[in-house]
Scaffold this active site. Structure first.
Site, PDB file in Angstrom:
ATOM      1  N   LYS A 103       0.827  -1.213   0.000  1.00  0.00           N
ATOM      2  CA  LYS A 103       0.000   0.000   0.000  1.00  0.00           C
ATOM      3  C   LYS A 103       0.852   1.251   0.000  1.00  0.00           C
ATOM      4  O   LYS A 103       1.898   1.300   0.652  1.00  0.00           O
ATOM      5  CB  LYS A 103      -0.869  -0.035   1.277  1.00  0.00           C
TER       6      LYS A 103
ATOM      7  N   LYS B  43       5.100   2.541  -2.962  1.00  0.00           N
ATOM      8  CA  LYS B  43       4.935   3.944  -3.337  1.00  0.00           C
ATOM      9  C   LYS B  43       5.165   4.081  -4.821  1.00  0.00           C
ATOM     10  O   LYS B  43       5.932   3.309  -5.409  1.00  0.00           O
ATOM     11  CB  LYS B  43       5.961   4.815  -2.598  1.00  0.00           C
TER      12      LYS B  43
HETATM   13  N1  GLU Z   1       0.268   8.925   0.555  1.00  0.00           N
HETATM   14  C1  GLU Z   1      -0.195   8.714   1.884  1.00  0.00           C
HETATM   15  C2  GLU Z   1       0.976   8.391   2.799  1.00  0.00           C
HETATM   16  O1  GLU Z   1       2.086   8.747   2.529  1.00  0.00           O
HETATM   17  C3  GLU Z   1      -1.347   7.724   1.966  1.00  0.00           C
HETATM   18  C4  GLU Z   1      -1.056   6.333   1.514  1.00  0.00           C
HETATM   19  C5  GLU Z   1      -2.285   5.427   1.431  1.00  0.00           C
HETATM   20  O2  GLU Z   1      -3.367   5.831   1.827  1.00  0.00           O
HETATM   21  O3  GLU Z   1      -2.108   4.310   0.945  1.00  0.00           O
HETATM   22  O4  GLU Z   1       0.818   7.826   3.840  1.00  0.00           O
END
Ligand code: GLU
Length: 476
Positions: free
Chosen positions: A73, A109
Protein backbone atom coordinates in the site's frame (compact mmCIF):
# COMPACT_ATOMS: atom_id res chain seq x y z
CA UNK A 1 14.22 21.49 -1.11
CA UNK A 2 15.90 18.12 -1.05
CA UNK A 3 18.36 16.94 1.51
CA UNK A 4 21.02 16.41 -1.16
CA UNK A 5 21.27 20.21 -1.58
CA UNK A 6 22.81 20.29 1.88
CA UNK A 7 25.45 17.67 1.32
CA UNK A 8 23.62 15.09 3.33
CA UNK A 9 22.93 11.44 2.71
CA UNK A 10 20.01 10.74 0.39
CA UNK A 11 16.44 10.47 1.66
CA UNK A 12 16.59 6.68 1.31
CA UNK A 13 19.84 6.46 3.26
CA UNK A 14 18.31 8.72 5.91
CA UNK A 15 15.38 6.30 6.33
CA UNK A 16 17.78 3.35 6.37
CA UNK A 17 19.95 4.96 9.05
CA UNK A 18 16.86 5.39 11.24
CA UNK A 19 16.08 1.74 10.61
CA UNK A 20 19.61 0.70 11.63
CA UNK A 21 19.36 2.71 14.82
CA UNK A 22 16.09 0.97 15.72
CA UNK A 23 17.30 -2.51 14.77
CA UNK A 24 20.28 -2.01 17.07
CA UNK A 25 17.87 -1.89 20.03
CA UNK A 26 16.53 -5.35 19.10
CA UNK A 27 17.94 -8.81 18.78
CA UNK A 28 17.58 -9.39 15.03
CA UNK A 29 19.71 -11.62 12.83
CA UNK A 30 21.76 -9.28 10.58
CA UNK A 31 20.65 -11.08 7.41
CA UNK A 32 17.00 -10.60 8.32
CA UNK A 33 17.53 -6.92 9.16
CA UNK A 34 19.23 -6.46 5.83
CA UNK A 35 16.33 -8.14 4.04
CA UNK A 36 13.68 -6.02 5.74
CA UNK A 37 15.59 -2.75 5.24
CA UNK A 38 15.78 -2.95 1.45
CA UNK A 39 13.20 -2.57 -1.30
CA UNK A 40 11.88 -5.87 -2.68
CA UNK A 41 11.16 -4.71 -6.20
CA UNK A 42 10.82 -1.54 -8.19
CA UNK A 43 9.39 -1.07 -11.63
CA UNK A 44 10.45 1.83 -13.81
CA UNK A 45 8.36 2.59 -16.85
CA UNK A 46 8.65 4.97 -19.78
CA UNK A 47 5.59 5.62 -21.88
CA UNK A 48 4.55 8.03 -24.62
CA UNK A 49 1.49 10.31 -24.62
CA UNK A 50 0.41 12.59 -27.44
CA UNK A 51 0.28 16.16 -26.11
CA UNK A 52 -1.02 18.71 -28.60
CA UNK A 53 0.76 17.64 -31.79
CA UNK A 54 3.82 15.98 -30.39
CA UNK A 55 4.72 12.85 -28.48
CA UNK A 56 6.04 13.30 -24.94
CA UNK A 57 7.74 10.54 -22.99
CA UNK A 58 6.99 10.19 -19.28
CA UNK A 59 8.92 8.24 -16.63
CA UNK A 60 7.33 6.70 -13.57
CA UNK A 61 8.09 4.22 -10.78
CA UNK A 62 6.25 1.90 -8.44
CA UNK A 63 8.31 0.37 -5.66
CA UNK A 64 7.29 -2.43 -3.33
CA UNK A 65 9.44 -2.17 -0.26
CA UNK A 66 7.87 -5.03 1.62
CA UNK A 67 5.04 -7.46 1.06
CA UNK A 68 5.03 -9.37 4.33
CA UNK A 69 1.34 -8.51 4.22
CA UNK A 70 -0.70 -8.05 1.06
CA UNK A 71 -1.70 -5.86 -0.63
CA UNK A 72 1.28 -3.52 -0.59
CA UNK A 73 0.00 0.00 0.00
CA UNK A 74 1.06 3.56 -0.65
CA UNK A 75 0.37 6.69 -2.61
CA UNK A 76 1.36 7.86 -6.07
CA UNK A 77 3.24 11.15 -6.23
CA UNK A 78 3.16 13.45 -9.26
CA UNK A 79 6.10 15.82 -9.04
CA UNK A 80 8.81 17.32 -11.25
CA UNK A 81 11.38 16.28 -8.62
CA UNK A 82 10.43 12.67 -7.97
CA UNK A 83 13.07 9.99 -8.52
CA UNK A 84 13.63 6.33 -7.79
CA UNK A 85 15.52 6.96 -4.53
CA UNK A 86 12.65 9.07 -3.21
CA UNK A 87 10.01 6.52 -4.23
CA UNK A 88 11.96 3.74 -2.51
CA UNK A 89 12.38 5.81 0.68
CA UNK A 90 8.67 6.59 0.74
CA UNK A 91 7.80 2.92 0.11
CA UNK A 92 9.96 1.93 3.10
CA UNK A 93 8.19 4.48 5.31
CA UNK A 94 4.87 2.96 4.20
CA UNK A 95 6.02 -0.47 5.41
CA UNK A 96 6.97 0.88 8.83
CA UNK A 97 3.90 3.06 9.32
CA UNK A 98 1.44 0.33 8.32
CA UNK A 99 3.11 -2.14 10.70
CA UNK A 100 3.20 0.40 13.52
CA UNK A 101 -0.52 1.19 13.41
CA UNK A 102 -1.60 -2.40 12.69
CA UNK A 103 -2.83 -1.71 9.18
CA UNK A 104 -2.29 -5.12 7.56
CA UNK A 105 -0.50 -3.99 4.41
CA UNK A 106 2.99 -4.11 2.98
CA UNK A 107 4.67 -0.88 1.90
CA UNK A 108 4.72 0.58 -1.60
CA UNK A 109 4.94 3.94 -3.34
CA UNK A 110 4.69 5.30 -6.84
CA UNK A 111 5.92 8.40 -8.58
CA UNK A 112 5.47 10.07 -11.94
CA UNK A 113 8.00 12.64 -13.07
CA UNK A 114 5.71 15.45 -14.14
CA UNK A 115 4.80 19.03 -13.34
CA UNK A 116 1.00 18.80 -13.26
CA UNK A 117 0.74 22.61 -13.61
CA UNK A 118 2.01 22.34 -17.19
CA UNK A 119 -0.94 20.25 -18.43
CA UNK A 120 -4.67 20.81 -18.74
CA UNK A 121 -7.27 18.45 -17.34
CA UNK A 122 -7.82 16.25 -20.44
CA UNK A 123 -4.04 15.91 -20.83
CA UNK A 124 -3.62 14.95 -17.17
CA UNK A 125 -6.38 12.38 -17.59
CA UNK A 126 -4.66 10.78 -20.59
CA UNK A 127 -1.29 10.71 -18.82
CA UNK A 128 -2.72 9.29 -15.57
CA UNK A 129 -4.75 6.62 -17.32
CA UNK A 130 -1.76 5.59 -19.39
CA UNK A 131 0.46 5.36 -16.30
CA UNK A 132 -2.24 3.31 -14.53
CA UNK A 133 -2.47 1.01 -17.55
CA UNK A 134 1.29 0.42 -17.46
CA UNK A 135 1.13 -0.46 -13.76
CA UNK A 136 -1.90 -2.74 -14.21
CA UNK A 137 -0.08 -4.58 -17.01
CA UNK A 138 2.72 -5.52 -14.61
CA UNK A 139 0.46 -6.40 -11.67
CA UNK A 140 1.36 -3.23 -9.75
CA UNK A 141 -2.33 -2.38 -9.18
CA UNK A 142 -4.98 -4.75 -7.80
CA UNK A 143 -7.07 -5.09 -4.64
CA UNK A 144 -5.03 -8.08 -3.42
CA UNK A 145 -1.60 -7.11 -4.67
CA UNK A 146 -0.91 -3.39 -4.69
CA UNK A 147 -3.29 -0.55 -3.84
CA UNK A 148 -2.27 3.05 -4.67
CA UNK A 149 -3.68 6.18 -3.04
CA UNK A 150 -3.20 9.94 -3.28
CA UNK A 151 0.09 11.60 -2.39
CA UNK A 152 1.69 14.92 -3.30
CA UNK A 153 0.25 16.17 -6.60
CA UNK A 154 -2.58 13.62 -6.76
CA UNK A 155 -6.06 13.44 -5.24
CA UNK A 156 -9.56 12.07 -5.73
CA UNK A 157 -9.59 13.02 -9.40
CA UNK A 158 -6.54 10.90 -10.26
CA UNK A 159 -7.80 8.00 -8.12
CA UNK A 160 -11.11 8.04 -10.05
CA UNK A 161 -9.20 7.83 -13.35
CA UNK A 162 -7.10 4.95 -11.99
CA UNK A 163 -10.11 2.92 -10.83
CA UNK A 164 -11.86 3.63 -14.15
CA UNK A 165 -8.83 2.35 -16.07
CA UNK A 166 -8.59 -0.72 -13.85
CA UNK A 167 -12.29 -1.53 -14.38
CA UNK A 168 -11.87 -1.33 -18.13
CA UNK A 169 -9.05 -3.88 -17.97
CA UNK A 170 -10.56 -6.25 -15.36
CA UNK A 171 -14.26 -6.37 -16.20
CA UNK A 172 -14.92 -9.51 -14.12
CA UNK A 173 -13.25 -8.36 -10.91
CA UNK A 174 -16.02 -7.89 -8.36
CA UNK A 175 -13.54 -6.18 -6.03
CA UNK A 176 -12.38 -3.64 -8.59
CA UNK A 177 -13.22 -0.67 -6.33
CA UNK A 178 -10.64 -1.87 -3.78
CA UNK A 179 -7.78 -1.49 -6.31
CA UNK A 180 -7.13 2.08 -5.19
CA UNK A 181 -8.12 4.25 -2.19
CA UNK A 182 -8.73 7.96 -1.79
CA UNK A 183 -11.47 7.81 -4.42
CA UNK A 184 -14.38 10.25 -4.52
CA UNK A 185 -17.20 9.02 -2.24
CA UNK A 186 -19.43 8.72 -5.32
CA UNK A 187 -16.97 6.17 -6.76
CA UNK A 188 -16.54 3.96 -3.70
CA UNK A 189 -14.50 6.33 -1.55
CA UNK A 190 -15.10 6.76 2.16
CA UNK A 191 -16.28 9.76 4.16
CA UNK A 192 -13.38 11.45 5.94
CA UNK A 193 -10.52 10.20 3.72
CA UNK A 194 -9.57 13.64 2.37
CA UNK A 195 -9.05 15.11 5.85
CA UNK A 196 -7.67 11.84 7.30
CA UNK A 197 -3.93 12.54 7.36
CA UNK A 198 -4.48 16.03 8.83
CA UNK A 199 -7.00 14.76 11.37
CA UNK A 200 -4.64 11.92 12.28
CA UNK A 201 -1.95 14.53 13.01
CA UNK A 202 -4.40 16.26 15.37
CA UNK A 203 -5.40 13.00 17.08
CA UNK A 204 -1.69 12.21 17.50
CA UNK A 205 -0.95 15.59 19.06
CA UNK A 206 -3.97 15.32 21.37
CA UNK A 207 -2.72 11.95 22.58
CA UNK A 208 0.75 13.37 23.19
CA UNK A 209 -0.78 16.11 25.34
CA UNK A 210 -2.67 13.52 27.40
CA UNK A 211 0.66 12.40 28.89
CA UNK A 212 2.10 15.12 31.17
CA UNK A 213 5.38 13.23 31.54
CA UNK A 214 5.92 13.40 27.77
CA UNK A 215 4.75 17.01 27.51
CA UNK A 216 7.23 17.94 30.24
CA UNK A 217 10.01 16.35 28.24
CA UNK A 218 9.29 19.01 25.60
CA UNK A 219 9.43 21.77 28.23
CA UNK A 220 5.71 22.44 28.00
CA UNK A 221 2.67 21.85 30.13
CA UNK A 222 -1.10 21.86 29.80
CA UNK A 223 -3.08 21.02 26.69
CA UNK A 224 -2.98 22.05 23.04
CA UNK A 225 -5.15 25.12 23.72
CA UNK A 226 -3.24 28.36 23.26
CA UNK A 227 -0.04 26.74 21.97
CA UNK A 228 1.85 28.65 19.24
CA UNK A 229 2.03 26.60 16.05
CA UNK A 230 3.90 27.04 12.75
CA UNK A 231 2.64 25.17 9.68
CA UNK A 232 4.91 24.50 6.73
CA UNK A 233 2.79 23.62 3.67
CA UNK A 234 -0.92 24.36 3.39
CA UNK A 235 -1.69 21.43 1.09
CA UNK A 236 -4.17 18.70 1.90
CA UNK A 237 -2.36 17.54 5.06
CA UNK A 238 -1.26 20.93 6.40
CA UNK A 239 -4.57 22.62 5.70
CA UNK A 240 -6.71 20.08 7.54
CA UNK A 241 -4.29 19.74 10.44
CA UNK A 242 -4.07 23.53 10.87
CA UNK A 243 -7.79 24.14 10.48
CA UNK A 244 -8.82 21.44 12.97
CA UNK A 245 -6.15 22.52 15.46
CA UNK A 246 -7.34 26.11 15.22
CA UNK A 247 -11.09 25.51 15.26
CA UNK A 248 -11.38 22.52 17.60
CA UNK A 249 -8.33 22.81 19.86
CA UNK A 250 -7.83 26.55 20.07
CA UNK A 251 -4.16 26.64 19.03
CA UNK A 252 -2.61 29.88 17.83
CA UNK A 253 -1.32 29.54 14.25
CA UNK A 254 1.48 32.12 14.15
CA UNK A 255 3.06 31.30 10.78
CA UNK A 256 2.18 29.55 7.53
CA UNK A 257 4.82 28.70 4.92
CA UNK A 258 4.12 27.95 1.30
CA UNK A 259 6.11 27.52 -1.93
CA UNK A 260 6.05 31.30 -2.56
CA UNK A 261 7.02 32.58 0.89
CA UNK A 262 5.67 32.69 4.40
CA UNK A 263 3.36 34.82 6.54
CA UNK A 264 3.81 35.60 10.21
CA UNK A 265 1.62 37.08 12.90
CA UNK A 266 2.27 36.22 16.56
CA UNK A 267 -1.35 37.18 17.35
CA UNK A 268 -2.64 34.41 15.04
CA UNK A 269 -3.57 33.84 11.41
CA UNK A 270 -6.96 32.60 10.25
CA UNK A 271 -6.26 29.36 8.37
CA UNK A 272 -9.48 29.32 6.38
CA UNK A 273 -8.85 32.86 5.09
CA UNK A 274 -5.38 31.84 3.86
CA UNK A 275 -6.83 28.76 2.21
CA UNK A 276 -9.51 30.82 0.44
CA UNK A 277 -6.80 33.26 -0.69
CA UNK A 278 -4.82 30.33 -2.12
CA UNK A 279 -7.79 29.12 -4.14
CA UNK A 280 -8.82 32.56 -5.35
CA UNK A 281 -5.32 33.74 -6.32
CA UNK A 282 -3.81 30.48 -7.54
CA UNK A 283 -0.77 31.43 -5.44
CA UNK A 284 0.47 30.28 -2.04
CA UNK A 285 0.61 32.89 0.73
CA UNK A 286 1.96 35.73 -1.43
CA UNK A 287 -0.31 38.82 -1.43
CA UNK A 288 -2.39 37.49 1.46
CA UNK A 289 -4.06 40.66 2.71
CA UNK A 290 -3.34 39.82 6.35
CA UNK A 291 -3.13 40.81 9.05
CA UNK A 292 0.27 39.14 8.72
CA UNK A 293 3.81 40.03 7.73
CA UNK A 294 5.03 38.52 4.45
CA UNK A 295 8.47 36.88 4.22
CA UNK A 296 9.76 36.19 0.74
CA UNK A 297 12.11 33.57 2.14
CA UNK A 298 9.51 31.47 3.93
CA UNK A 299 12.11 29.04 5.28
CA UNK A 300 13.21 31.75 7.74
CA UNK A 301 9.93 31.26 9.55
CA UNK A 302 10.82 27.66 10.39
CA UNK A 303 13.30 29.21 12.79
CA UNK A 304 10.83 31.37 14.75
CA UNK A 305 10.13 30.59 18.36
CA UNK A 306 7.00 28.43 18.77
CA UNK A 307 5.63 25.47 20.71
CA UNK A 308 4.91 23.15 17.80
CA UNK A 309 6.42 23.22 14.32
CA UNK A 310 4.47 21.13 11.82
CA UNK A 311 6.33 20.42 8.56
CA UNK A 312 3.50 19.18 6.34
CA UNK A 313 4.91 19.34 2.83
CA UNK A 314 7.90 17.25 1.89
CA UNK A 315 11.15 15.59 2.92
CA UNK A 316 14.37 17.27 3.96
CA UNK A 317 13.10 20.71 5.04
CA UNK A 318 14.87 20.50 8.39
CA UNK A 319 18.44 19.63 7.55
CA UNK A 320 21.91 19.89 9.01
CA UNK A 321 22.23 23.57 8.09
CA UNK A 322 19.08 24.95 9.68
CA UNK A 323 18.52 22.36 12.46
CA UNK A 324 20.59 24.31 14.95
CA UNK A 325 18.41 27.40 14.48
CA UNK A 326 15.07 25.63 15.05
CA UNK A 327 13.45 26.92 18.25
CA UNK A 328 10.25 24.84 18.40
CA UNK A 329 9.65 22.64 21.43
CA UNK A 330 8.03 19.89 19.40
CA UNK A 331 8.52 19.07 15.72
CA UNK A 332 5.42 17.20 14.55
CA UNK A 333 6.23 15.41 11.30
CA UNK A 334 3.03 15.57 9.25
CA UNK A 335 4.98 15.06 6.00
CA UNK A 336 7.12 12.03 5.15
CA UNK A 337 10.77 12.54 6.09
CA UNK A 338 10.81 16.30 6.81
CA UNK A 339 13.69 15.99 9.32
CA UNK A 340 16.88 14.46 7.92
CA UNK A 341 18.81 11.87 9.89
CA UNK A 342 21.61 14.29 10.75
CA UNK A 343 19.20 17.10 11.65
CA UNK A 344 17.46 14.75 14.05
CA UNK A 345 20.45 14.42 16.36
CA UNK A 346 20.94 18.20 16.33
CA UNK A 347 17.30 18.73 17.38
CA UNK A 348 17.53 16.03 20.01
CA UNK A 349 20.70 17.62 21.37
CA UNK A 350 18.71 20.83 21.85
CA UNK A 351 15.97 18.95 23.74
CA UNK A 352 13.44 19.31 20.92
CA UNK A 353 10.97 16.42 20.82
CA UNK A 354 10.19 14.92 17.41
CA UNK A 355 6.86 13.16 16.90
CA UNK A 356 7.89 11.00 13.94
CA UNK A 357 6.26 10.67 10.51
CA UNK A 358 5.88 6.88 10.69
CA UNK A 359 3.42 7.50 13.47
CA UNK A 360 2.04 10.99 13.00
CA UNK A 361 1.05 10.89 9.34
CA UNK A 362 -0.33 7.36 9.38
CA UNK A 363 -3.92 8.66 9.48
CA UNK A 364 -4.11 8.69 5.68
CA UNK A 365 -3.30 5.05 5.21
CA UNK A 366 -5.40 4.09 8.23
CA UNK A 367 -8.52 5.54 6.63
CA UNK A 368 -7.42 4.04 3.29
CA UNK A 369 -7.58 0.71 5.09
CA UNK A 370 -11.16 1.46 6.16
CA UNK A 371 -11.99 2.39 2.55
CA UNK A 372 -10.46 -0.85 1.25
CA UNK A 373 -12.52 -2.86 3.77
CA UNK A 374 -15.65 -0.95 2.75
CA UNK A 375 -14.97 -1.77 -0.90
CA UNK A 376 -14.36 -5.46 -0.20
CA UNK A 377 -17.46 -5.74 1.97
CA UNK A 378 -19.52 -3.83 -0.60
CA UNK A 379 -21.41 -1.90 2.05
CA UNK A 380 -21.14 1.53 3.61
CA UNK A 381 -20.11 1.55 7.29
CA UNK A 382 -23.11 2.09 9.54
CA UNK A 383 -25.70 1.11 6.93
CA UNK A 384 -26.95 -1.91 8.88
CA UNK A 385 -26.86 -0.51 12.41
CA UNK A 386 -27.27 3.25 12.30
CA UNK A 387 -31.07 3.41 12.63
CA UNK A 388 -31.11 0.48 15.02
CA UNK A 389 -28.67 2.31 17.31
CA UNK A 390 -30.74 5.46 17.00
CA UNK A 391 -33.89 3.64 18.14
CA UNK A 392 -32.07 1.96 21.03
CA UNK A 393 -30.53 5.25 22.18
CA UNK A 394 -33.93 6.94 22.10
CA UNK A 395 -35.39 4.09 24.18
CA UNK A 396 -32.64 4.54 26.79
CA UNK A 397 -33.36 8.28 26.89
CA UNK A 398 -37.08 7.64 27.33
CA UNK A 399 -36.38 5.17 30.14
CA UNK A 400 -34.15 7.69 31.94
CA UNK A 401 -36.66 10.51 31.57
CA UNK A 402 -39.66 8.40 32.55
CA UNK A 403 -37.88 7.56 35.81
CA UNK A 404 -38.01 11.28 36.66
CA UNK A 405 -34.51 12.33 35.51
CA UNK A 406 -34.76 14.89 32.70
CA UNK A 407 -31.80 14.82 30.27
CA UNK A 408 -30.40 18.16 29.05
CA UNK A 409 -31.35 18.88 25.45
CA UNK A 410 -27.79 19.09 24.09
CA UNK A 411 -26.94 15.70 25.61
CA UNK A 412 -30.22 14.18 24.38
CA UNK A 413 -29.47 15.48 20.87
CA UNK A 414 -26.02 13.91 20.90
CA UNK A 415 -27.28 10.61 22.28
CA UNK A 416 -30.31 10.34 20.06
CA UNK A 417 -28.59 9.32 16.86
CA UNK A 418 -26.70 6.33 15.48
CA UNK A 419 -23.16 6.52 14.14
CA UNK A 420 -22.72 7.66 10.53
CA UNK A 421 -19.86 6.47 8.32
CA UNK A 422 -17.95 9.66 9.13
CA UNK A 423 -18.46 9.16 12.90
CA UNK A 424 -17.13 5.60 12.62
CA UNK A 425 -14.16 6.58 10.47
CA UNK A 426 -13.15 9.31 12.92
CA UNK A 427 -13.61 7.01 15.88
CA UNK A 428 -11.50 4.28 14.26
CA UNK A 429 -8.80 6.80 13.38
CA UNK A 430 -8.78 8.31 16.87
CA UNK A 431 -8.45 4.87 18.44
CA UNK A 432 -5.62 3.92 16.07
CA UNK A 433 -3.65 7.07 16.87
CA UNK A 434 -4.14 6.72 20.63
CA UNK A 435 -3.16 3.06 20.80
CA UNK A 436 -0.07 3.57 18.63
CA UNK A 437 1.21 6.54 20.63
CA UNK A 438 0.70 4.67 23.88
CA UNK A 439 2.83 1.82 22.54
CA UNK A 440 5.53 4.25 21.35
CA UNK A 441 5.74 6.12 24.66
CA UNK A 442 5.75 2.87 26.61
CA UNK A 443 8.73 1.70 24.58
CA UNK A 444 10.34 5.13 24.87
CA UNK A 445 10.21 5.07 28.68
CA UNK A 446 11.08 1.35 28.88
CA UNK A 447 14.36 -0.17 29.97
CA UNK A 448 15.34 -0.62 26.30
CA UNK A 449 15.81 3.19 26.23
CA UNK A 450 15.52 3.72 22.48
CA UNK A 451 16.29 7.42 23.03
CA UNK A 452 13.64 8.88 20.72
CA UNK A 453 10.05 8.30 19.68
CA UNK A 454 11.25 7.57 16.15
CA UNK A 455 13.58 4.80 17.25
CA UNK A 456 10.86 3.43 19.56
CA UNK A 457 8.28 3.51 16.74
CA UNK A 458 10.59 1.91 14.19
CA UNK A 459 11.59 -0.80 16.67
CA UNK A 460 7.93 -1.63 17.25
CA UNK A 461 7.35 -1.80 13.47
CA UNK A 462 10.34 -4.05 12.92
CA UNK A 463 9.12 -6.40 15.66
CA UNK A 464 5.72 -6.64 14.02
CA UNK A 465 7.24 -7.32 10.60
CA UNK A 466 9.44 -10.02 12.15
CA UNK A 467 6.39 -11.57 13.80
CA UNK A 468 4.63 -11.75 10.52
CA UNK A 469 7.66 -13.34 8.80
CA UNK A 470 7.88 -15.71 11.71
CA UNK A 471 4.28 -16.74 11.16
CA UNK A 472 5.08 -17.24 7.47
CA UNK A 473 7.94 -19.54 8.51
CA UNK A 474 10.60 -17.25 7.07
CA UNK A 475 12.29 -16.05 10.24
CA UNK A 476 14.52 -18.75 11.73
N1 GLU B 1 0.27 8.92 0.55
C1 GLU B 1 -0.20 8.71 1.88
C2 GLU B 1 0.98 8.39 2.80
O1 GLU B 1 2.09 8.75 2.53
C3 GLU B 1 -1.35 7.72 1.97
C4 GLU B 1 -1.06 6.33 1.51
C5 GLU B 1 -2.28 5.43 1.43
O2 GLU B 1 -3.37 5.83 1.83
O3 GLU B 1 -2.11 4.31 0.94
O4 GLU B 1 0.82 7.83 3.84
Amino acid sequence: MSSSTHNEVSFKDSVNLSFDKAVATLDVAPGMANYIRNVNNVYQVRFPVKINDSIETFIGWRAVHNDHKLPAKGGIRFSPHVNQDEVEALAALMTYKCALVDVPFGGSKGGLLIDPKQYDRPQMERITRRFAYELIQKDYIGSGTNVPAPDMGTGQREMAWIVGTYMAHSPGDINHLACVTGKPVSMGGIAGRVEATGRGVVFGLREFFRHPEDVKRANMEGSLAGKDVIIQGLGNVGYHAAKILQEEDGVNIIAILEFDGGIYNPKGINVENVFLHKIASGKGVKDFPGPAEYFENGAELLEKECDILIPAAMEGVIHQENADRIKAKVVAEAANGPVTFSAESVLEGKGIVIIPDVYLNSGGVTVSYFEWIKNLSHIRFGRMQRRYEETQNKLILQAIESSGHPVAKDIADKMGHGASELDLVRSGLDDTMRVAFQAIRERYWSKEKPGSYRTAAMALSIEKILNSYNALGIYP
